[in-house]
Design an enzyme around this catalytic site. Structure first.
Site, PDB file in Angstrom:
ATOM      1  N   THR A  47       0.820  -1.216   0.000  1.00 21.11           N
ATOM      2  CA  THR A  47       0.000   0.000   0.000  1.00 21.11           C
ATOM      3  C   THR A  47       0.852   1.263   0.000  1.00 21.11           C
TER       4      THR A  47
ATOM      5  N   GLY B 160       2.605  -2.810   8.247  1.00 22.89           N
ATOM      6  CA  GLY B 160       2.916  -3.062   9.650  1.00 22.89           C
ATOM      7  C   GLY B 160       4.393  -3.360   9.827  1.00 22.89           C
TER       8      GLY B 160
ATOM      9  N   GLU C  71      -6.131  -5.630   4.177  1.00 22.83           N
ATOM     10  CA  GLU C  71      -6.154  -6.826   3.341  1.00 22.83           C
ATOM     11  C   GLU C  71      -7.311  -6.814   2.370  1.00 22.83           C
TER      12      GLU C  71
HETATM   13  C1  LIG Z   1      -8.320 -20.767  19.727  1.00 20.54           C
HETATM   14  C2  LIG Z   1      -7.140 -19.922  19.907  1.00 20.54           C
HETATM   15  C3  LIG Z   1      -7.487 -18.462  19.933  1.00 20.54           C
HETATM   16  C4  LIG Z   1      -6.288 -17.673  20.358  1.00 20.54           C
HETATM   17  C5  LIG Z   1      -6.268 -16.261  19.815  1.00 20.54           C
HETATM   18  C6  LIG Z   1      -7.410 -15.443  20.302  1.00 20.54           C
HETATM   19  C7  LIG Z   1      -7.168 -14.002  20.036  1.00 20.54           C
HETATM   20  C8  LIG Z   1      -8.398 -13.216  20.231  1.00 20.54           C
HETATM   21  C9  LIG Z   1      -8.338 -11.869  19.607  1.00 20.54           C
HETATM   22  C10 LIG Z   1      -8.221 -11.897  18.061  1.00 20.54           C
HETATM   23  C11 LIG Z   1      -8.185 -10.495  17.603  1.00 20.54           C
HETATM   24  C12 LIG Z   1      -8.263 -10.272  16.089  1.00 20.54           C
HETATM   25  C13 LIG Z   1      -8.687  -8.859  15.812  1.00 20.54           C
HETATM   26  C14 LIG Z   1      -7.556  -7.909  16.036  1.00 20.54           C
HETATM   27  C15 LIG Z   1      -6.658  -7.718  14.802  1.00 20.54           C
HETATM   28  C16 LIG Z   1      -5.766  -6.481  14.915  1.00 20.54           C
HETATM   29  C17 LIG Z   1      -4.789  -6.409  13.746  1.00 20.54           C
HETATM   30  C18 LIG Z   1      -5.231  -5.448  12.631  1.00 20.54           C
HETATM   31  C19 LIG Z   1      -4.808  -5.870  11.242  1.00 20.54           C
HETATM   32  C20 LIG Z   1      -3.499  -6.544  11.202  1.00 20.54           C
HETATM   33  C21 LIG Z   1      -3.197  -7.187   9.905  1.00 20.54           C
HETATM   34  C22 LIG Z   1      -3.146  -6.216   8.763  1.00 20.54           C
HETATM   35  C23 LIG Z   1      -2.467  -6.842   7.601  1.00 20.54           C
HETATM   36  C24 LIG Z   1      -2.826  -6.072   6.374  1.00 20.54           C
HETATM   37  C25 LIG Z   1      -2.085  -6.208   5.255  1.00 20.54           C
HETATM   38  C26 LIG Z   1      -2.510  -5.501   4.066  1.00 20.54           C
HETATM   39  O1  LIG Z   1      -3.472  -4.736   4.058  1.00 20.54           O
HETATM   40  S1  LIG Z   1      -1.591  -5.867   2.680  1.00 20.54           S
HETATM   41  C27 LIG Z   1      -2.339  -4.928   1.394  1.00 20.54           C
HETATM   42  C28 LIG Z   1      -3.711  -5.464   1.052  1.00 20.54           C
HETATM   43  N1  LIG Z   1      -4.204  -4.821  -0.117  1.00 20.54           N
HETATM   44  C29 LIG Z   1      -5.211  -5.320  -0.840  1.00 20.54           C
HETATM   45  O2  LIG Z   1      -5.848  -6.288  -0.480  1.00 20.54           O
HETATM   46  C30 LIG Z   1      -5.504  -4.615  -2.124  1.00 20.54           C
HETATM   47  C31 LIG Z   1      -6.925  -4.897  -2.595  1.00 20.54           C
HETATM   48  N2  LIG Z   1      -7.025  -4.727  -4.032  1.00 20.54           N
HETATM   49  C32 LIG Z   1      -6.909  -5.813  -4.876  1.00 20.54           C
HETATM   50  O3  LIG Z   1      -6.727  -6.946  -4.505  1.00 20.54           O
HETATM   51  C33 LIG Z   1      -7.078  -5.532  -6.357  1.00 20.54           C
HETATM   52  O4  LIG Z   1      -6.673  -4.229  -6.657  1.00 20.54           O
HETATM   53  C34 LIG Z   1      -8.554  -5.728  -6.812  1.00 20.54           C
HETATM   54  C35 LIG Z   1      -8.886  -7.190  -6.678  1.00 20.54           C
HETATM   55  C36 LIG Z   1      -9.495  -4.895  -5.988  1.00 20.54           C
HETATM   56  C37 LIG Z   1      -8.685  -5.275  -8.248  1.00 20.54           C
HETATM   57  O5  LIG Z   1      -7.658  -5.887  -8.939  1.00 20.54           O
HETATM   58  P1  LIG Z   1      -7.594  -5.703 -10.524  1.00 20.54           P
HETATM   59  O6  LIG Z   1      -7.942  -4.299 -10.863  1.00 20.54           O
HETATM   60  O7  LIG Z   1      -6.306  -6.204 -11.012  1.00 20.54           O
HETATM   61  O8  LIG Z   1      -8.661  -6.735 -10.947  1.00 20.54           O
HETATM   62  P2  LIG Z   1     -10.105  -6.560 -11.533  1.00 20.54           P
HETATM   63  O9  LIG Z   1     -11.055  -6.153 -10.487  1.00 20.54           O
HETATM   64  O10 LIG Z   1     -10.031  -5.742 -12.800  1.00 20.54           O
HETATM   65  O11 LIG Z   1     -10.342  -8.084 -11.921  1.00 20.54           O
HETATM   66  C38 LIG Z   1      -9.515  -8.701 -12.916  1.00 20.54           C
HETATM   67  C39 LIG Z   1      -9.602 -10.186 -12.743  1.00 20.54           C
HETATM   68  O12 LIG Z   1      -8.668 -10.568 -11.719  1.00 20.54           O
HETATM   69  C40 LIG Z   1      -9.302 -11.392 -10.770  1.00 20.54           C
HETATM   70  N3  LIG Z   1      -8.617 -11.208  -9.490  1.00 20.54           N
HETATM   71  C41 LIG Z   1      -8.456 -10.063  -8.821  1.00 20.54           C
HETATM   72  N4  LIG Z   1      -7.743 -10.280  -7.704  1.00 20.54           N
HETATM   73  C42 LIG Z   1      -7.467 -11.597  -7.687  1.00 20.54           C
HETATM   74  C43 LIG Z   1      -6.765 -12.436  -6.779  1.00 20.54           C
HETATM   75  N5  LIG Z   1      -6.214 -11.963  -5.641  1.00 20.54           N
HETATM   76  N6  LIG Z   1      -6.643 -13.742  -7.073  1.00 20.54           N
HETATM   77  C44 LIG Z   1      -7.208 -14.226  -8.207  1.00 20.54           C
HETATM   78  N7  LIG Z   1      -7.895 -13.494  -9.118  1.00 20.54           N
HETATM   79  C45 LIG Z   1      -8.012 -12.185  -8.836  1.00 20.54           C
HETATM   80  C46 LIG Z   1     -10.706 -10.900 -10.759  1.00 20.54           C
HETATM   81  O13 LIG Z   1     -11.567 -11.883 -10.196  1.00 20.54           O
HETATM   82  C47 LIG Z   1     -10.947 -10.699 -12.231  1.00 20.54           C
HETATM   83  O14 LIG Z   1     -11.177 -11.925 -12.826  1.00 20.54           O
HETATM   84  P3  LIG Z   1     -12.202 -11.980 -14.084  1.00 20.54           P
HETATM   85  O15 LIG Z   1     -11.674 -11.013 -15.099  1.00 20.54           O
HETATM   86  O16 LIG Z   1     -12.148 -13.409 -14.505  1.00 20.54           O
HETATM   87  O17 LIG Z   1     -13.518 -11.564 -13.541  1.00 20.54           O
HETATM   88  C1  LIG Z   2      -4.447  -1.667  10.524  1.00 24.64           C
HETATM   89  C2  LIG Z   2      -3.984  -1.669   9.093  1.00 24.64           C
HETATM   90  C3  LIG Z   2      -2.875  -2.430   8.747  1.00 24.64           C
HETATM   91  C4  LIG Z   2      -2.422  -2.429   7.421  1.00 24.64           C
HETATM   92  N1  LIG Z   2      -1.306  -3.160   7.116  1.00 24.64           N
HETATM   93  C5  LIG Z   2      -0.845  -3.137   5.846  1.00 24.64           C
HETATM   94  C6  LIG Z   2       0.348  -3.845   5.505  1.00 24.64           C
HETATM   95  O1  LIG Z   2       0.980  -4.477   6.348  1.00 24.64           O
HETATM   96  N2  LIG Z   2       0.798  -3.783   4.224  1.00 24.64           N
HETATM   97  C7  LIG Z   2       0.140  -3.069   3.253  1.00 24.64           C
HETATM   98  O2  LIG Z   2       0.600  -3.049   2.106  1.00 24.64           O
HETATM   99  N3  LIG Z   2      -1.011  -2.382   3.546  1.00 24.64           N
HETATM  100  C8  LIG Z   2      -1.500  -2.395   4.804  1.00 24.64           C
HETATM  101  N4  LIG Z   2      -2.650  -1.715   5.109  1.00 24.64           N
HETATM  102  C9  LIG Z   2      -3.299  -0.906   4.073  1.00 24.64           C
HETATM  103  C10 LIG Z   2      -4.587  -1.550   3.589  1.00 24.64           C
HETATM  104  O3  LIG Z   2      -4.296  -2.657   2.795  1.00 24.64           O
HETATM  105  C11 LIG Z   2      -5.384  -0.510   2.788  1.00 24.64           C
HETATM  106  O4  LIG Z   2      -5.760   0.512   3.669  1.00 24.64           O
HETATM  107  C12 LIG Z   2      -6.617  -1.174   2.186  1.00 24.64           C
HETATM  108  O5  LIG Z   2      -6.235  -2.002   1.118  1.00 24.64           O
HETATM  109  C13 LIG Z   2      -7.643  -0.140   1.692  1.00 24.64           C
HETATM  110  O6  LIG Z   2      -7.069   0.662   0.688  1.00 24.64           O
HETATM  111  P1  LIG Z   2      -7.147   2.259   0.829  1.00 24.64           P
HETATM  112  O7  LIG Z   2      -6.647   2.606   2.159  1.00 24.64           O
HETATM  113  O8  LIG Z   2      -6.513   2.818  -0.380  1.00 24.64           O
HETATM  114  O9  LIG Z   2      -8.691   2.596   0.813  1.00 24.64           O
HETATM  115  P2  LIG Z   2      -9.530   3.153  -0.445  1.00 24.64           P
HETATM  116  O10 LIG Z   2      -9.599   2.131  -1.498  1.00 24.64           O
HETATM  117  O11 LIG Z   2      -9.062   4.506  -0.778  1.00 24.64           O
HETATM  118  O12 LIG Z   2     -10.986   3.170   0.231  1.00 24.64           O
HETATM  119  C14 LIG Z   2     -11.684   4.356   0.451  1.00 24.64           C
HETATM  120  C15 LIG Z   2     -13.115   4.152  -0.026  1.00 24.64           C
HETATM  121  O13 LIG Z   2     -13.109   4.009  -1.451  1.00 24.64           O
HETATM  122  C16 LIG Z   2     -13.947   2.933  -1.819  1.00 24.64           C
HETATM  123  N5  LIG Z   2     -13.509   2.311  -3.068  1.00 24.64           N
HETATM  124  C17 LIG Z   2     -12.245   2.163  -3.499  1.00 24.64           C
HETATM  125  N6  LIG Z   2     -12.209   1.507  -4.670  1.00 24.64           N
HETATM  126  C18 LIG Z   2     -13.502   1.216  -4.988  1.00 24.64           C
HETATM  127  C19 LIG Z   2     -14.138   0.543  -6.058  1.00 24.64           C
HETATM  128  N7  LIG Z   2     -13.439   0.005  -7.077  1.00 24.64           N
HETATM  129  N8  LIG Z   2     -15.488   0.416  -6.031  1.00 24.64           N
HETATM  130  C20 LIG Z   2     -16.205   0.923  -4.999  1.00 24.64           C
HETATM  131  N9  LIG Z   2     -15.668   1.603  -3.966  1.00 24.64           N
HETATM  132  C21 LIG Z   2     -14.326   1.731  -3.957  1.00 24.64           C
HETATM  133  C22 LIG Z   2     -13.786   1.958  -0.663  1.00 24.64           C
HETATM  134  O14 LIG Z   2     -14.897   1.053  -0.620  1.00 24.64           O
HETATM  135  C23 LIG Z   2     -13.769   2.887   0.544  1.00 24.64           C
HETATM  136  O15 LIG Z   2     -15.104   3.153   0.935  1.00 24.64           O
HETATM  137  C24 LIG Z   2      -3.121  -1.688   6.431  1.00 24.64           C
HETATM  138  C25 LIG Z   2      -4.239  -0.934   6.787  1.00 24.64           C
HETATM  139  C26 LIG Z   2      -4.692  -0.926   8.105  1.00 24.64           C
HETATM  140  C27 LIG Z   2      -5.892  -0.119   8.457  1.00 24.64           C
END
Ligand SMILES: CCCCCCCCCCCCCCCCCCCCCCC/C=C/C(=O)SCCNC(=O)CCNC(=O)[C@H](O)C(C)(C)COP(=O)(O)OP(=O)(O)OC[C@H]1O[C@@H](n2cnc3c(N)ncnc32)[C@H](O)[C@@H]1OP(=O)(O)O
Ligand SMILES: Cc1cc2nc3c(=O)[nH]c(=O)nc-3n(C[C@H](O)[C@H](O)[C@H](O)COP(=O)(O)OP(=O)(O)OC[C@H]3O[C@@H](n4cnc5c(N)ncnc54)[C@H](O)[C@@H]3O)c2cc1C
Length: 572
Positions: free
Chosen positions: A53, A92, A335
């Protein structure tokens, strides 16, 4: 170790090393690369962040701006942050903890861009932990919760890394700069699919924690008079308290079982993919995206219901519930932001619906879309029968998927471009996808309670919990079931009365059901949810430890209050 680091370090965040950085090496590195980095990561000889991100892009991965430009003359990639918005932001551990990061960057070679790929970049010295040359690092500042974790920022000023630092299990760049295509461009996203799947269990665990705290406290807390002159009852005797807590308790079990299915599916589909069979990837992506979105959203709302059910003490950090809510709220955004993820599931459902319209027999979690009769068969249904309840949820989902898809087709027939038709139907699409995931969770819950190897008396309790979860869903979304007459008003009334009966049925087992999560007090970190139930004594001890109680008269009195009071008195 991780928890200790996180707790003692106050700003040391090693969670992402385990749940994102290390799995990325496991899933995206070649065998050669694993030999170089995997053991170092597993032994915590290096600490990593997953840096995808950026300040300007999180959801739209294809819009990321960080670049990795291949230089064949030195066989290196040049990692660069060309704009302010390309600054890596949120990962993170990136701010102060990690000395390595997998960096998602747009790959350029021979003047052409091949989209986002992962690169291993050392960001801090292993000697003195100072940032490496060309790397600027820092923490992004206080957040809603999880402030023990240093979510950070990183900028790269033409940082050179060896060609071999591109994670090349799927796509490759040869020494001369030739790009070798992966079997699917989405394999670079595979670790996000994995992590979304793990969020389903995190949601289940978070909801299990919150219901453990709230149910136990609701047995300790006595309040008001149910009948004049009688002793104050446990607040769990109030039906409204049961209506607040037991559906959340049932959802915790439902999500726990859904995470078992998710884990099994992930293992089997990625196993097939290892052998070159990519056919399951689309279903895996749709399921993980939908389940992550659905379970984390219900969990965050459910934790706040539990917090409110504990009254004032629920609002105190002594309860552990505000922290749980903050963590669960993060799961709704991290995520893959929940709306965007549910739209991904909707995209898959629309595709599957079109295929079923063209005569293809659907399989997997969407098989029901082909089988469900479009015309409702109204009638007096047995609303306590699990099969009836599962069928109702599948009919609802199939109807809503069909409706959304037909609406979209209608918009396009009016001449709208597909993208515009998609956008103008996206609220319908989201609701249809939510109904689809909800029907999956209900079906999976029912199948699990019917097949899991447990004592029959336990099966009876789990069956009641599954009925409660399903009946709650039907009464909360009654309009969806009534819309085409599939369920009648009488069915909904029957569902409501069965739900009331289930609340009373679950009440005697409620404490056993939360104890079964086996969450130690050290994990729960809640005065209200203590296993020994000694809430009030420990609440007082907890409060006395408040930093504000270090002195009898706080320094702010002398600084602010005393002169203020004095000046006001002088005016009398
Ligand atoms: C019993 C024991 C118990 C013990 C324990 C008990 C504990 C109790 C307490 C527990 C507590 C828990 C709660 C507390 C937690 C606190 C911690 C907070 C959080 C900590 C972790 C954070 C970690 C975070 C990390 C991150 O955020 S990393 C970054 C993440 N970012 C994203 O996810 C980005 C999202 N965006 C995308 O994935 C893509 O941009 C998109 C999918 C939105 C769009 O992609 P794109 O534009 O390329 O694709 P299209 O929409 O055009 O589609 C094209 C085709 O591609 C397919 N597609 C898309 N993605 C995928 C994929 N990943 N895999 C496969 N195919 C994919 C589409 O389906 C389309 O296909 P089609 O064309 O056939 O339709
Ligand atoms: C606690 C925490 C831990 C994180 N850890 C990591 C990490 O370790 N590594 C990492 O890489 N990232 C991490 N992230 C980032 C996280 O992956 C992004 O914040 C998340 O993917 C959302 O993207 P954004 O922040 O750009 O939100 P945006 O996409 O800008 O979302 C803003 C608004 O726009 C809307 N929107 C965006 N696109 C569309 C669409 N196509 N259609 C409709 N609505 C749309 C969303 O629904 C939302 O309402 C973390 C975030 C948090 C909060």
């Amino acid at each position: 170790m991780a928890a200790a680091l996180q707790t003692l370090g106050g700003g040391i965040g090693i969670t992402l090393h385990w749940i994102a950085f290390t799995p990325t090496i496991e899933q995206q590195a070649t065998e050669e690369q694993k030999k170089k980095w995997l053991k170092l990561a597993q032994d915590v000889a290096i600490v990593g962040a997953y840096a995808q991100t950026e300040m300007g892009h999180g959801t739209f991965v294809r819009g990321l701006e960080t670049t990795a430009t291949y230089d064949p003359s030195t066989q290196e990639f040049v990692i660069n942050s060309p704009t302010l918005t390309s600054t890596k932001w949120w990962p993170g551990g990136l701010g102060k903890t990690a000395n390595h990061a997998t960096v998602m960057a747009q790959l350029y070679t021979r003047g052409k861009c091949y989209g986002p790929h992962n690169f291993m970049v050392q960001i801090r010295s292993l000697e003195n932990h100072q940032p490496c040359p060309g790397v600027t690092l820092g923490d992004i500042g206080p957040k809603m919760e999880s402030n023990g974790n240093d979510n950070g920022f990183a900028r790269f000023d033409h940082v050179r890394i060896p060609r071999e630092n591109m994670l090349m299990k799927f796509a490759r760049v040869e020494a001369d700069g030739t790009y070798v295509q992966p079997p699917s461009s989405k394999l670079a996203y595979s670790n996000m699919v994995y992590l979304r799947g793990t969020f389903v269990m995190s949601a289940a665990q978070a909801l299990a924690s919150a219901t453990t705290i709230a149910v136990r406290y609701s047995c300790v807390r006595r309040q008001s008079e149910m009948k004049p002159g009688e002793p104050e009852p446990q607040i769990l005797e109030y039906q409204t308290q049961q209506y607040k807590l037991f559906p959340q308790l049932a959802a915790a079990y439902a999500f726990w079982f859904a995470s078992w299915f998710m884990t099994q599916q992930h293992g089997s589909i990625t196993g097939s993919m290892e052998k070159g069979d990519m056919s399951g990837l689309a279903e895996l992506h749709a399921l993980s995206a939908g389940l992550k979105s659905y379970t984390t959203a219900v969990t965050a709302r459910g934790i706040d219901v539990c917090r409110m059910a504990c009254g004032g003490h629920g609002y105190s950090h002594a309860s552990g519930l505000p922290a749980l809510f903050g963590g669960a709220a993060a799961l709704c955004t991290a995520e893959g932001e929940n709306t965007v993820m549910m739209l991904q599931t909707a995209r898959y459902l629309v595709k599957c619906f079109a295929q079923s319209q063209a005569g293809k027999r659907l399989t997997g979690t969407v098989a029901y879309l082909s089988a469900v009769q479009p015309s409702p068969v109204a009638g007096n249904r047995n609303m306590s029968d699990l099969g009836t309840l599962v069928a109702a949820f599948q009919h609802r989902a199939a109807r809503m998927v069909r409706h959304a898809a037909m609406q979209m087709q209608g918009e396009m027939q009016k001449g709208k471009a597909r993208e515009d038709a998609w956008n103008s139907c996206s609220v319908l699409l989201i609701k249809a996808a939510e109904a689809h995931v909800h029907s999956f969770v209900v079906r999976n819950f029912a199948e699990t309670v019917q097949t899991v190897e447990v004592d029959e008396s336990v099966r009876a309790v789990l069956t009641s919990l599954c009925q409660l979860y399903s009946l709650y869903g039907i009464t909360e979304h009654a309009g969806d079931f009534l819309k085409d007459g599939y369920l009648t008003g009488r069915d909904i009334d029957a569902a409501s009365s069965h739900l009331s009966a289930m609340l009373a049925r679950v009440r005697p087992d409620a404490v056993a059901l939360v104890d079964a999560f086996d969450l130690h007090d050290k994990i729960l970190r809640s005065v209200l949810g203590r296993y020994d139930g000694r809430v009030y004594e420990h609440l007082y001890e907890w409060a006395k430890k408040s930093p504000l109680n270090k002195s009898e008269v706080h320094e702010s009195y002398y600084k602010y209050l005393q002169p203020f009071l004095k000046s006001n008195r002088a005016k009398l």
